[in-house]
Write a protein that holds these residues in place. Structure first.
Motif, PDB file in Angstrom:
ATOM      1  N   GLN A 348       0.822  -1.209   0.000  1.00  0.00           N
ATOM      2  CA  GLN A 348       0.000   0.000   0.000  1.00  0.00           C
ATOM      3  C   GLN A 348       0.860   1.264   0.000  1.00  0.00           C
ATOM      4  O   GLN A 348       0.433   2.308  -0.491  1.00  0.00           O
ATOM      5  CB  GLN A 348      -0.916   0.021   1.226  1.00  0.00           C
ATOM      6  N   HIS A 349       2.052   1.162   0.556  1.00  0.00           N
ATOM      7  CA  HIS A 349       2.947   2.309   0.675  1.00  0.00           C
ATOM      8  C   HIS A 349       3.961   2.336  -0.474  1.00  0.00           C
ATOM      9  O   HIS A 349       4.979   3.029  -0.389  1.00  0.00           O
ATOM     10  CB  HIS A 349       3.661   2.278   2.027  1.00  0.00           C
ATOM     11  N   SER A 350       3.657   1.573  -1.516  1.00  0.00           N
ATOM     12  CA  SER A 350       4.549   1.506  -2.660  1.00  0.00           C
ATOM     13  C   SER A 350       3.816   1.910  -3.935  1.00  0.00           C
ATOM     14  O   SER A 350       3.904   3.057  -4.359  1.00  0.00           O
ATOM     15  CB  SER A 350       5.130   0.093  -2.779  1.00  0.00           C
ATOM     16  N   TYR A 351       3.033   1.003  -4.523  1.00  0.00           N
ATOM     17  CA  TYR A 351       2.451   1.249  -5.843  1.00  0.00           C
ATOM     18  C   TYR A 351       0.924   1.312  -5.826  1.00  0.00           C
ATOM     19  O   TYR A 351       0.295   1.350  -6.884  1.00  0.00           O
ATOM     20  CB  TYR A 351       2.901   0.165  -6.835  1.00  0.00           C
ATOM     21  N   PHE A 352       0.302   1.339  -4.643  1.00  0.00           N
ATOM     22  CA  PHE A 352      -1.158   1.396  -4.612  1.00  0.00           C
ATOM     23  C   PHE A 352      -1.696   2.737  -5.115  1.00  0.00           C
ATOM     24  O   PHE A 352      -2.855   2.822  -5.526  1.00  0.00           O
ATOM     25  CB  PHE A 352      -1.677   1.094  -3.205  1.00  0.00           C
ATOM     26  N   GLN A 353      -0.880   3.782  -5.088  1.00  0.00           N
ATOM     27  CA  GLN A 353      -1.275   5.035  -5.728  1.00  0.00           C
ATOM     28  C   GLN A 353      -1.657   4.770  -7.185  1.00  0.00           C
ATOM     29  O   GLN A 353      -2.708   5.231  -7.668  1.00  0.00           O
ATOM     30  CB  GLN A 353      -0.135   6.048  -5.650  1.00  0.00           C
ATOM     31  N   LEU A 354      -0.840   4.023  -7.893  1.00  0.00           N
ATOM     32  CA  LEU A 354      -1.117   3.686  -9.285  1.00  0.00           C
ATOM     33  C   LEU A 354      -2.370   2.827  -9.409  1.00  0.00           C
ATOM     34  O   LEU A 354      -3.196   3.030 -10.304  1.00  0.00           O
ATOM     35  CB  LEU A 354       0.080   2.950  -9.889  1.00  0.00           C
ATOM     36  N   LEU A 355      -2.540   1.866  -8.495  1.00  0.00           N
ATOM     37  CA  LEU A 355      -3.701   0.982  -8.579  1.00  0.00           C
ATOM     38  C   LEU A 355      -5.004   1.764  -8.409  1.00  0.00           C
ATOM     39  O   LEU A 355      -6.006   1.468  -9.062  1.00  0.00           O
ATOM     40  CB  LEU A 355      -3.610  -0.118  -7.516  1.00  0.00           C
ATOM     41  N   HIS A 356      -4.987   2.762  -7.542  1.00  0.00           N
ATOM     42  CA  HIS A 356      -6.201   3.530  -7.267  1.00  0.00           C
ATOM     43  C   HIS A 356      -6.471   4.616  -8.307  1.00  0.00           C
ATOM     44  O   HIS A 356      -7.626   4.819  -8.702  1.00  0.00           O
ATOM     45  CB  HIS A 356      -6.110   4.191  -5.886  1.00  0.00           C
ATOM     46  N   GLN A 357      -5.436   5.356  -8.732  1.00  0.00           N
ATOM     47  CA  GLN A 357      -5.673   6.548  -9.549  1.00  0.00           C
ATOM     48  C   GLN A 357      -4.928   6.556 -10.876  1.00  0.00           C
ATOM     49  O   GLN A 357      -5.027   7.531 -11.629  1.00  0.00           O
ATOM     50  CB  GLN A 357      -5.302   7.805  -8.754  1.00  0.00           C
ATOM     51  N   GLY A 358      -4.198   5.489 -11.164  1.00  0.00           N
ATOM     52  CA  GLY A 358      -3.515   5.432 -12.457  1.00  0.00           C
ATOM     53  C   GLY A 358      -4.500   5.239 -13.597  1.00  0.00           C
ATOM     54  O   GLY A 358      -5.651   4.850 -13.399  1.00  0.00           O
ATOM     55  N   LYS A 359      -4.049   5.488 -14.811  1.00  0.00           N
ATOM     56  CA  LYS A 359      -4.924   5.380 -15.975  1.00  0.00           C
ATOM     57  C   LYS A 359      -5.236   3.930 -16.327  1.00  0.00           C
ATOM     58  O   LYS A 359      -6.274   3.653 -16.940  1.00  0.00           O
ATOM     59  CB  LYS A 359      -4.273   6.082 -17.180  1.00  0.00           C
ATOM     60  N   GLU A 360      -4.347   3.014 -15.971  1.00  0.00           N
ATOM     61  CA  GLU A 360      -4.545   1.613 -16.335  1.00  0.00           C
ATOM     62  C   GLU A 360      -5.366   0.881 -15.279  1.00  0.00           C
ATOM     63  O   GLU A 360      -5.130   1.039 -14.077  1.00  0.00           O
ATOM     64  CB  GLU A 360      -3.180   0.920 -16.488  1.00  0.00           C
ATOM     65  N   VAL A 361      -6.338   0.093 -15.721  1.00  0.00           N
ATOM     66  CA  VAL A 361      -7.077  -0.788 -14.821  1.00  0.00           C
ATOM     67  C   VAL A 361      -6.260  -2.054 -14.613  1.00  0.00           C
ATOM     68  O   VAL A 361      -5.898  -2.736 -15.583  1.00  0.00           O
ATOM     69  CB  VAL A 361      -8.464  -1.138 -15.401  1.00  0.00           C
ATOM     70  N   ILE A 362      -5.932  -2.365 -13.351  1.00  0.00           N
ATOM     71  CA  ILE A 362      -5.089  -3.518 -13.025  1.00  0.00           C
ATOM     72  C   ILE A 362      -5.856  -4.424 -12.061  1.00  0.00           C
ATOM     73  O   ILE A 362      -6.045  -4.066 -10.896  1.00  0.00           O
ATOM     74  CB  ILE A 362      -3.753  -3.068 -12.402  1.00  0.00           C
ATOM     75  N   PRO A 363      -6.321  -5.584 -12.517  1.00  0.00           N
ATOM     76  CA  PRO A 363      -7.003  -6.512 -11.610  1.00  0.00           C
ATOM     77  C   PRO A 363      -6.051  -7.008 -10.520  1.00  0.00           C
ATOM     78  O   PRO A 363      -4.833  -7.102 -10.733  1.00  0.00           O
ATOM     79  CB  PRO A 363      -7.432  -7.667 -12.517  1.00  0.00           C
ATOM     80  N   ILE A 364      -6.623  -7.337  -9.387  1.00  0.00           N
ATOM     81  CA  ILE A 364      -5.824  -7.759  -8.230  1.00  0.00           C
ATOM     82  C   ILE A 364      -6.426  -9.016  -7.627  1.00  0.00           C
ATOM     83  O   ILE A 364      -7.644  -9.155  -7.547  1.00  0.00           O
ATOM     84  CB  ILE A 364      -5.789  -6.658  -7.152  1.00  0.00           C
ATOM     85  N   ASP A 365      -5.560  -9.925  -7.218  1.00  0.00           N
ATOM     86  CA  ASP A 365      -5.949 -11.010  -6.318  1.00  0.00           C
ATOM     87  C   ASP A 365      -5.424 -10.660  -4.931  1.00  0.00           C
ATOM     88  O   ASP A 365      -4.198 -10.586  -4.723  1.00  0.00           O
ATOM     89  CB  ASP A 365      -5.359 -12.351  -6.758  1.00  0.00           C
ATOM     90  N   PHE A 366      -6.329 -10.404  -3.995  1.00  0.00           N
ATOM     91  CA  PHE A 366      -5.962 -10.239  -2.591  1.00  0.00           C
ATOM     92  C   PHE A 366      -5.992 -11.617  -1.928  1.00  0.00           C
ATOM     93  O   PHE A 366      -6.952 -12.374  -2.114  1.00  0.00           O
ATOM     94  CB  PHE A 366      -6.944  -9.308  -1.877  1.00  0.00           C
ATOM     95  N   ILE A 367      -4.959 -11.925  -1.161  1.00  0.00           N
ATOM     96  CA  ILE A 367      -4.898 -13.195  -0.432  1.00  0.00           C
ATOM     97  C   ILE A 367      -4.814 -12.873   1.058  1.00  0.00           C
ATOM     98  O   ILE A 367      -3.933 -12.123   1.485  1.00  0.00           O
ATOM     99  CB  ILE A 367      -3.681 -14.034  -0.864  1.00  0.00           C
ATOM    100  N   ALA A 368      -5.733 -13.428   1.824  1.00  0.00           N
ATOM    101  CA  ALA A 368      -5.769 -13.173   3.265  1.00  0.00           C
ATOM    102  C   ALA A 368      -5.822 -14.494   4.018  1.00  0.00           C
ATOM    103  O   ALA A 368      -6.302 -15.507   3.499  1.00  0.00           O
ATOM    104  CB  ALA A 368      -6.982 -12.318   3.620  1.00  0.00           C
ATOM    105  N   ILE A 369      -5.325 -14.473   5.239  1.00  0.00           N
ATOM    106  CA  ILE A 369      -5.289 -15.662   6.098  1.00  0.00           C
ATOM    107  C   ILE A 369      -6.056 -15.354   7.377  1.00  0.00           C
ATOM    108  O   ILE A 369      -5.855 -14.297   7.982  1.00  0.00           O
ATOM    109  CB  ILE A 369      -3.823 -16.047   6.410  1.00  0.00           C
TER     110      ILE A 369
END
Length: 496
Positions: A348-369
């Motif tokens: 979240q403190h690295s590239y999530f800026q791009l995931l949220h507001q970048g021009k490209e739509v990037i699908p994500i798999d979130f994995i939680a335990i």
């Protein structure tokens, strides 16, 4: 606005081997799902799954099966390759791994030498299982030596104790340049440390499909663990390539790892397409390609123990399906997107800026335990914060936020899956890896791509040989049939 208005929400929660997949934020309505399942049937996905497990030659370009599932077939039901049951040979390797894992005493260091598929899987497993609370371990230092860069070699040899070190050389062909060069360097280190020829032979082990080459290198035959040409390197951690797992955590843990993968295989083999987790995950990616032309895909495990998982997945996905022509040599419309990721919440403190507001739509798999990964007093509180971040990021990406300030506006409609593991142990780690392996093969079917060969890695290796020869010669290099003008100029820069 939500990706899926409530009135259009189809079923979105599915289960296999106690792993939960929630695809609600993919934005796929019932009609679109029906179309996707029709595409899967048109691509003969069900027939492919049957052929895969039956040992048919699904790797058409190399005319061989892709039977990594046999390596975790703990029931030992017959698996035929060209009419011969391979399970006795697989079981024999299991017995030998168990015997070795019960035998080593006084070993302080293990140097596992391999690259690509001979490295990523066992490295990921050793790192992930090290975080499992209360796991039994022998406490050996497991060193993974992959890079030809001697910086990695130097760090390992600085720490390892030569008189109590064992060396495992892993190469399907036993000709991989990086692996053989590093193996020779480690043998030289053992000699320089005063170990006799006999002691060195006793310290060397090999995992390979080329037994004669391992013997020629100096590995005793009883120290050679075979695997077979129907096992692709990136699918090989279930074979003796995973030997470090058994050596470090015991053979029972290795069996649990195999059992988790087998549980997913059984689901993959028998579940209808509409309930089949690998198929559903593949179809969500295909949908985003068709709707948004996506070029990238992120996997974010909210577990520090799985920080190596995205690196493993990069090889699995991009080496399997990173191709521009189909099985018939014709151009494809879609193939593997760029895969990246790292553990949350660091990501979240690295590239999530791009995931949220970048021009490209990037699908994500979130994995939680579900369960925390430690017994510390703060574990439950910290884990609750970790999970809340995982859920919040998925919600924010899906719904976005509209404001009068464009800089603070989030477009939303960014799709994601959520995978939930009950806990992280050997069983669920094996299940997770097998889930993504099977997803990769389904994507190959949907794109009509052979997921089991990798011809694209060869050209650079071929060109490296004349370039290395030129770098070894101080004479000025001119362009020729093997070295173009720009590369010749660059060689001269290094040699000047």
């Amino acid at each position: 606005m939500s990706l899926n208005p409530a009135s259009e929400n189809p079923k979105s929660v599915f289960r296999a081997a106690d792993i939960v997949l929630d695809s609600a934020y993919q934005g796929i309505d019932t009609k679109s799902w029906q179309s996707l399942f029709a595409q899967a049937r048109s691509a003969k996905v069900e027939q492919f799954i049957a052929d895969l497990f039956a040992g048919k030659h699904v790797n058409a370009s190399e005319d061989r099966p892709a039977l990594h599932s046999a390596l975790r077939n703990l029931d030992q039901k017959p698996v035929l390759v060209d009419g011969k049951d391979v399970m006795p040979a697989v079981a024999d390797v299991w017995h030998r791994i168990e015997a070795l894992s019960n035998k080593w005493v006084g070993v302080t260091d293990v140097i596992h030498i391999g690259i690509g598929g001979s490295d990523f899987g066992p490295r990921l497993a050793i790192e992930a299982l090290a975080h499992v609370p209360d796991i039994e371990t022998r406490g050996m230092r497991m060193h993974f030596l992959a890079n030809i860069d001697t910086a990695e070699l130097g760090r390992i040899l600085q720490r390892a104790l030569p008189h109590s070190t064992r060396v495992i050389i892993v190469s399907k062909s036993f000709t991989t340049l990086e692996t053989t060069k590093n193996a020779k360097a480690v043998v030289r280190w053992l000699k320089d440390s005063g170990r006799t020829e006999s002691q060195i032979h006793n310290a060397l082990f090999a995992v390979t499909a080329n037994v004669p080459a391992a013997k020629a290198f100096g590995v005793q035959e009883e120290h050679i663990y075979p695997f077979w040409d129907w096992v692709g390197g990136r699918y090989s951690v279930w074979s003796a390539v995973g030997l470090p797992i058994a050596l470090q955590y015991g053979f029972d843990t290795f069996k649990e790892f195999l059992a988790g993968a087998q549980a997913i295989d059984q689901h993959y083999r028998t579940a209808p397409l509409e309930e089949n987790l690998p198929v559903l995950m593949a179809l969500t990616l295909l949908y985003q390609q068709e709707q948004h032309g996506i070029k990238s895909f992120a996997v974010i495990p909210y577990a520090d123990a799985l920080d190596w998982f995205p690196k493993w997945l990069q090889q699995l996905d991009m080496e399997s399906n990173g191709k521009s022509v189909d099985r018939n040599g014709k151009p494809v419309q879609f193939s593997c997107p760029v895969v990246f990721g790292s553990s949350g919440s660091n990501a979240q403190h690295s590239y999530f800026q791009l995931l949220h507001q970048g021009k490209e739509v990037i699908p994500i798999d979130f994995i939680a335990i579900r369960e925390p990964m430690s017994h510390l007093p703060e574990a439950k509180e910290h884990h609750r914060i970790l999970l809340s971040n995982c859920l919040a990021q998925a919600q924010a990406l899906a719904n976005g936020k509209q404001t009068d300030n464009p800089n603070n506006t989030y477009p939303g409609k960014r799709p994601s899956n959520l995978l939930i593991l009950p806990k992280l142990n050997a069983f669920y780690l094996g299940a997770l890896l097998a889930l993504y392996e099977n997803r990769a093969t389904i994507l190959g079917v949907l794109w009509n791509i052979n997921s089991f060969d990798q011809p694209g890695v060869e050209l650079g290796k071929v060109l490296a040989k004349p370039i290395e020869a030129a770098l070894n010669n101080s004479a000025t290099v001119a362009a020729d049939a093997n070295i173009d003008a720009i590369t010749a100029q660059r060689i001269n820069l290094f040699n000047s």
